[in-house]
Design an enzyme around this catalytic site. Sequence first.
Site, PDB file in Angstrom:
ATOM      1  N   GLU A  31       0.875  -1.244   0.023  1.00 39.51           N
ATOM      2  CA  GLU A  31       0.130  -0.132  -0.105  1.00 39.51           C
ATOM      3  C   GLU A  31       1.022   1.088   0.025  1.00 39.51           C
ATOM      4  O   GLU A  31       0.438   2.150  -0.764  1.00 39.51           O
ATOM      5  CB  GLU A  31      -1.018  -0.181   1.189  1.00 39.51           C
ATOM      6  N   HIS A  34       2.047   2.090  -3.621  1.00 43.00           N
ATOM      7  CA  HIS A  34       0.912   2.890  -4.332  1.00 43.00           C
ATOM      8  C   HIS A  34       0.981   4.533  -4.043  1.00 43.00           C
ATOM      9  O   HIS A  34       0.649   4.889  -5.033  1.00 43.00           O
ATOM     10  CB  HIS A  34      -0.653   2.442  -3.948  1.00 43.00           C
ATOM     11  N   GLU A  53      -0.902  -2.066  -9.855  1.00 44.25           N
ATOM     12  CA  GLU A  53      -0.708  -3.229  -8.782  1.00 44.25           C
ATOM     13  C   GLU A  53       0.552  -4.193  -9.034  1.00 44.25           C
ATOM     14  O   GLU A  53       0.803  -4.794  -8.109  1.00 44.25           O
ATOM     15  CB  GLU A  53      -2.009  -4.318  -9.040  1.00 44.25           C
TER      16      GLU A  53
END
Length: 550
Positions: A31, A34, A53
């Site tokens: 995360e 990202h 992803e």
Amino acid sequence: MPLTFREIFLNISPSTGASVKKAVGEVIAHELAHQWFGDLVTMNWWDDLWLNESFATFMSYKAMNKLEPDYDMFADFLVSETAGALEGDSLVNSHPIEVEVKHPDDISQIFDEISYGKGGSILRMINAFVTDEVFSKGLHLYLENFKYKNAGGSDLWEFIAKVSDRPVRKVMESFIQNIGYPIVEIMEENGTLKLNQYRFLLNGKKQNVQWKIPLTARYTGGTRSVLFDSESMEMDSSGFIKLNDSETGFYRVLYSSPLYENIIKNISILDNKDIFGLLNDMHAFLVSGKITFVEYLTMIEKFMELNDPFIIREISNELFSLYLIDPKNSLVLGTNMEYLADKLKILGEKQKKENINISLTRGILANRYAILNRGYAEELAKFGDSVSDVDPDMRLAVLTSYAIVHNDANKMINILSGFSQDEDRVKVIQAMTMLTGDDNFAIIEKAISDREIKAQDSLIYYMLAASNPGAREYIYANLENIIEKIQAVLAGSGYSSKVIETVVPFIGLNHMDEIGEKLEKINIREISRGVKKGMEYLNIYSDLVKRLKN
């Protein structure tokens, strides 16, 4: 002051099991990644979902590998990401990493092993192909150029290509835009290695497609890299050991018998990633019909003597998957039992400060052995009444044993209500998938309806229960209701499609003639990909069961 990634990771509760500690660390890193791949630079459209992803997946393992070298995260990457991607992309009903999105329902169905696992594996391959230094430099230029903007896949490899003398664009376009991946068949003839490539399919069929494959060949004096961009090619065989050094490439390799025998002679210089690749390829060749079960067992015999936890885990994954597909096969069952008993004895009791991968592997093997061996389950079930005192990595095995021995859903619900942490609650739900009988199934369904079992956790129950021979008929009979229940809460998430893909290959084995008609009744667009993939797996498994009998 905000915590750093390392501080967050090191503050994970020491009572947490090995598998969860690694998973939580990887999720945190994923995360955080990202913030660069998704936030700082955002994809142009959903067909470049992999830019978000795949990068977050690859970078999370890279970060964890740097933070905790003892975790051997790239071996874990092969088991957790690459293996599933290789399997899923062996289907006719796979899709390219860069996939055209025409409808909102298509979006949820591409959050899968291709966008995450295959994409991450391709990035690992190109990283190895151009070297860490060049890869990092190219990424820096890409992020600087597109920060606070949108970008496409071609933009990424354009910037890596700018700082590399390798044919990056050719390789990336070949693997990103093509569905599937290659198998390389290799044999030696008169001092020359002869290689052929085509698309590998689990259904055993051959499809003549060529990729631009960055081959890394292991020789006695080191490694050599070459681009394999035609249907066939030749290489020098002097000192050759194996292709795909450390399994950085996204392809399978089928060796001639003499070349395979030479690999076995050099087993001591191979790392666990090399051996993972050899094992995983052989299992795929068994499933696709390229080799028989007896040939498979003969080929992995030497590897079964090794005690690296990742190798043990991969062999057990393969053998146990065969058992789930064909639980009545005595040779498959016996091989599982013998291997699990031997490795559990070697792993022994948990030691202070033992490697986290040993703890993880012991728990996985103990859970499987409990499923196969009633006596072992009865021994472990004795700890069920005080399971919170059991080592976290052994709790699932104890809970599974308790479920098997008592076969009482009410007792399992009581244990579930006693846990507050999701880590333990999920283990209880996993164990409940071993329960059988209509009364137990009714109690579990009530717990799902009453939200004692969360909607998202009910997916775990349904998918795992389908692989339990004692629960398959229940899942089959109630499939329409199960999907309706999931859709009522999780419509638009893609979970219904994943459930269908997972359960159909097992529940359909005894209903080959009727399963298609049943699926037609519930075949909404959102589960269309899951239906196609599930039916393809079902036909592959059905053929495998027939071959395992011979």
